[in-house]
Motif scaffolding. Structure first.
Motif, PDB file in Angstrom:
ATOM      1  N   CYS A  71       0.847  -1.270   0.067  1.00  0.00           N
ATOM      2  CA  CYS A  71       0.256   0.048   0.088  1.00  0.00           C
ATOM      3  C   CYS A  71       0.959   1.215  -0.074  1.00  0.00           C
ATOM      4  CB  CYS A  71      -0.880   0.034   1.207  1.00  0.00           C
ATOM      5  SG  CYS A  71      -1.896   1.504   1.482  1.00  0.00           S
ATOM      6  N   THR A  72       0.789   2.055  -0.810  1.00  0.00           N
ATOM      7  CA  THR A  72       1.242   3.491  -1.025  1.00  0.00           C
ATOM      8  C   THR A  72       0.480   4.463  -0.630  1.00  0.00           C
ATOM      9  OG1 THR A  72       0.950   3.813  -3.283  1.00  0.00           O
ATOM     10  CG2 THR A  72       2.853   2.542  -2.863  1.00  0.00           C
ATOM     11  N   ILE A  73       1.241   5.375  -0.027  1.00  0.00           N
ATOM     12  CA  ILE A  73       0.379   6.777   0.273  1.00  0.00           C
ATOM     13  C   ILE A  73       1.107   7.709   0.224  1.00  0.00           C
ATOM     14  CG2 ILE A  73      -0.825   7.970   2.358  1.00  0.00           C
ATOM     15  CD1 ILE A  73      -1.142   5.188   3.756  1.00  0.00           C
TER      16      ILE A  73
ATOM     17  N   SER B 136      -5.286   7.102   6.814  1.00  0.00           N
ATOM     18  CA  SER B 136      -5.107   6.220   5.585  1.00  0.00           C
ATOM     19  C   SER B 136      -4.088   5.033   6.075  1.00  0.00           C
ATOM     20  CB  SER B 136      -4.423   7.070   4.406  1.00  0.00           C
ATOM     21  OG  SER B 136      -5.601   7.761   3.943  1.00  0.00           O
ATOM     22  N   ILE B 137      -2.867   5.468   6.692  1.00  0.00           N
ATOM     23  CA  ILE B 137      -2.056   4.417   7.570  1.00  0.00           C
ATOM     24  C   ILE B 137      -2.595   3.440   8.323  1.00  0.00           C
ATOM     25  CG2 ILE B 137      -0.139   4.126   8.871  1.00  0.00           C
ATOM     26  CD1 ILE B 137       0.708   7.023   7.966  1.00  0.00           C
ATOM     27  N   ASN B 138      -3.633   3.799   9.059  1.00  0.00           N
ATOM     28  CA  ASN B 138      -4.318   3.122   9.996  1.00  0.00           C
ATOM     29  C   ASN B 138      -5.412   2.232   9.105  1.00  0.00           C
ATOM     30  OD1 ASN B 138      -5.180   2.183  12.742  1.00  0.00           O
ATOM     31  ND2 ASN B 138      -7.047   3.396  12.609  1.00  0.00           N
TER      32      ASN B 138
ATOM     33  N   VAL C 194       4.893   4.939   2.774  1.00  0.00           N
ATOM     34  CA  VAL C 194       4.538   6.634   2.640  1.00  0.00           C
ATOM     35  C   VAL C 194       5.614   7.411   1.878  1.00  0.00           C
ATOM     36  CG1 VAL C 194       4.010   8.813   3.776  1.00  0.00           C
ATOM     37  CG2 VAL C 194       3.101   6.625   4.537  1.00  0.00           C
ATOM     38  N   SER C 195       5.068   8.059   0.827  1.00  0.00           N
ATOM     39  CA  SER C 195       6.021   9.108   0.108  1.00  0.00           C
ATOM     40  C   SER C 195       5.890  10.357   0.397  1.00  0.00           C
ATOM     41  CB  SER C 195       5.899   8.522  -1.315  1.00  0.00           C
ATOM     42  OG  SER C 195       6.608   9.687  -2.128  1.00  0.00           O
ATOM     43  N   SER C 196       6.951  11.316   0.560  1.00  0.00           N
ATOM     44  CA  SER C 196       6.614  12.509   0.943  1.00  0.00           C
ATOM     45  C   SER C 196       7.942  13.337   0.643  1.00  0.00           C
ATOM     46  CB  SER C 196       6.164  12.960   2.417  1.00  0.00           C
ATOM     47  OG  SER C 196       5.987  14.334   2.467  1.00  0.00           O
ATOM     48  N   ASP C 197       7.719  14.674   0.357  1.00  0.00           N
ATOM     49  CA  ASP C 197       8.949  15.341   0.407  1.00  0.00           C
ATOM     50  C   ASP C 197       9.130  16.361   1.565  1.00  0.00           C
ATOM     51  OD1 ASP C 197       6.677  16.730  -0.144  1.00  0.00           O
ATOM     52  OD2 ASP C 197       7.699  18.732  -0.632  1.00  0.00           O
TER      53      ASP C 197
ATOM     54  N   VAL D  45      -1.584  -0.988  -4.334  1.00  0.00           N
ATOM     55  CA  VAL D  45      -2.940  -0.469  -3.852  1.00  0.00           C
ATOM     56  C   VAL D  45      -2.442   1.072  -3.016  1.00  0.00           C
ATOM     57  CG1 VAL D  45      -5.040  -0.201  -2.568  1.00  0.00           C
ATOM     58  CG2 VAL D  45      -4.244  -2.446  -3.476  1.00  0.00           C
ATOM     59  N   ASP D  46      -2.996   2.318  -3.892  1.00  0.00           N
ATOM     60  CA  ASP D  46      -2.657   3.725  -3.461  1.00  0.00           C
ATOM     61  C   ASP D  46      -3.761   4.018  -2.806  1.00  0.00           C
ATOM     62  OD1 ASP D  46      -0.632   5.839  -3.568  1.00  0.00           O
ATOM     63  OD2 ASP D  46      -2.728   6.753  -4.225  1.00  0.00           O
ATOM     64  N   LEU D  47      -3.530   4.528  -1.482  1.00  0.00           N
ATOM     65  CA  LEU D  47      -4.689   5.347  -0.888  1.00  0.00           C
ATOM     66  C   LEU D  47      -4.292   6.811  -0.854  1.00  0.00           C
ATOM     67  CD1 LEU D  47      -5.403   2.941   2.196  1.00  0.00           C
ATOM     68  CD2 LEU D  47      -6.348   2.810  -0.012  1.00  0.00           C
ATOM     69  N   ASP D  48      -5.388   7.519  -1.381  1.00  0.00           N
ATOM     70  CA  ASP D  48      -5.084   9.034  -1.365  1.00  0.00           C
ATOM     71  C   ASP D  48      -5.334   9.558   0.112  1.00  0.00           C
ATOM     72  OD1 ASP D  48      -5.185  11.828  -1.631  1.00  0.00           O
ATOM     73  OD2 ASP D  48      -5.389  11.190  -3.968  1.00  0.00           O
ATOM     74  N   ALA D  49      -4.410  10.129   0.661  1.00  0.00           N
ATOM     75  CA  ALA D  49      -4.452  10.590   2.063  1.00  0.00           C
ATOM     76  C   ALA D  49      -5.546  11.855   2.437  1.00  0.00           C
ATOM     77  CB  ALA D  49      -3.034  11.378   2.593  1.00  0.00           C
ATOM     78  N   THR D  50      -5.906  12.475   1.398  1.00  0.00           N
ATOM     79  CA  THR D  50      -7.015  13.450   1.281  1.00  0.00           C
ATOM     80  C   THR D  50      -8.593  12.865   1.143  1.00  0.00           C
ATOM     81  OG1 THR D  50      -6.842  14.087  -1.174  1.00  0.00           O
ATOM     82  CG2 THR D  50      -5.279  15.124   0.563  1.00  0.00           C
ATOM     83  N   SER D  51      -8.561  11.272   0.999  1.00  0.00           N
ATOM     84  CA  SER D  51      -9.960  10.845   0.957  1.00  0.00           C
ATOM     85  C   SER D  51     -10.144   9.814   1.979  1.00  0.00           C
ATOM     86  CB  SER D  51      -9.935  10.151  -0.443  1.00  0.00           C
ATOM     87  OG  SER D  51      -9.950  11.107  -1.535  1.00  0.00           O
ATOM     88  N   PRO D  52     -10.087  10.257   3.283  1.00  0.00           N
ATOM     89  CA  PRO D  52     -10.326   9.166   4.302  1.00  0.00           C
ATOM     90  C   PRO D  52     -11.603   8.604   4.634  1.00  0.00           C
ATOM     91  CG  PRO D  52     -10.361  11.658   5.180  1.00  0.00           C
ATOM     92  CD  PRO D  52     -10.313  11.648   3.629  1.00  0.00           C
TER      93      PRO D  52
END
Length: 234
Positions: free
Chosen positions: A5-7, A33-35, A48-51, A104-111
């Motif tokens: 799962c990627t977020i 989303s992580i939960n 989780v991918s982030s800058d 599977v990618d879960l968008d963090a802004t669609s919880p």
């Protein structure tokens, strides 16, 4: 069957400042989303991918197995999301030492999605033989009936015309709003594509009340109201 799962959560946000770490039900938005990913018990790895260092640290705190620092060129306002997911998957595979079959990618802004949404969407892809899956809800507006465009001459017309005019919305072909909640791919389809839409893309339908993507302060208020009504987002 191995799954990741990627977020993906960028530090910058135009509509809602710092929305990925903004509190929702007393938890940072991304934590939900992580939960959900962890509670689903579907995934070998939640990555989780982030800058943004704060987002990465919060993600570790809330149980992400792997955090991936996103390259700066993938964190601009104009950067596409698909290369970010590809980078996240390939980075995670280098760390764990094996390849994932399903991404599977879960968008963090669609919880507002449910655990059943995640499980059923994943199963739908894996049982279908399709290349990838998106989620959506039935559209409240129809390009065949009440969604219009303004042409070069400044006149208005329906976005899509049929040979026979539609006089009732109920008679129009069913259309869906992409809700940016869940995306799923086979490994090959993800890593060889430059578009979400492929020749064998399928759709998993979700209800409107679980399909709100946070792009504005009003969206956040609506999501907060619905989340408080549910009590928890799992």
């Amino acid at each position: 069957m191995s799954r990741i799962c990627t977020i993906c959560a960028r530090g910058g946000s135009k509509g809602v400042k710092n929305k990925n770490v903004k509190l929702l039900l007393n938890m940072p938005l991304i934590a939900h989303s992580i939960n959900q990913a962890k509670k689903s018990e579907l995934f070998d790895v939640v990555a989780v991918s982030s800058d943004n260092e704060e987002i990465l640290n919060i993600s570790k705190q809330y149980g992400a197995d792997i955090v991936v620092e996103r390259p700066k060129e993938m964190a601009t306002d104009n950067a596409a999301k698909l290369p970010v997911i590809q980078h996240c998957v390939e980075s995670a595979e280098k760390i764990v030492g094996y390849r994932f079959d399903t991404i599977v990618d879960l968008d963090a802004t669609s919880p507002l999605r449910s655990l059943e949404d995640i499980k059923n969407a994943t199963a739908m892809l894996e049982n279908s033989g399709a290349s990838n899956l998106i989620t959506g809800a039935k559209s409240r507006r129809s390009p065949y009936f009440n969604l219009v465009e303004i042409n070069k001459q400044g006149y208005v017309g329906l976005s899509k015309q049929l040979d026979t005019a539609i006089t009732r919305r109920q008679d129009a072909p069913i259309c869906y709003d992409m809700n940016a909640s869940i995306y799923a791919w086979t490994r090959q389809s993800l890593l060889t594509s430059d578009s979400v839409f492929q020749s064998e893309t399928i759709l998993f339908e979700m209800p409107e009340e679980r399909s709100i993507d946070i792009d504005s302060a009003l969206d956040f208020e609506i999501v907060s109201m619905l989340a408080n009504k549910r009590g928890e987002l799992i």
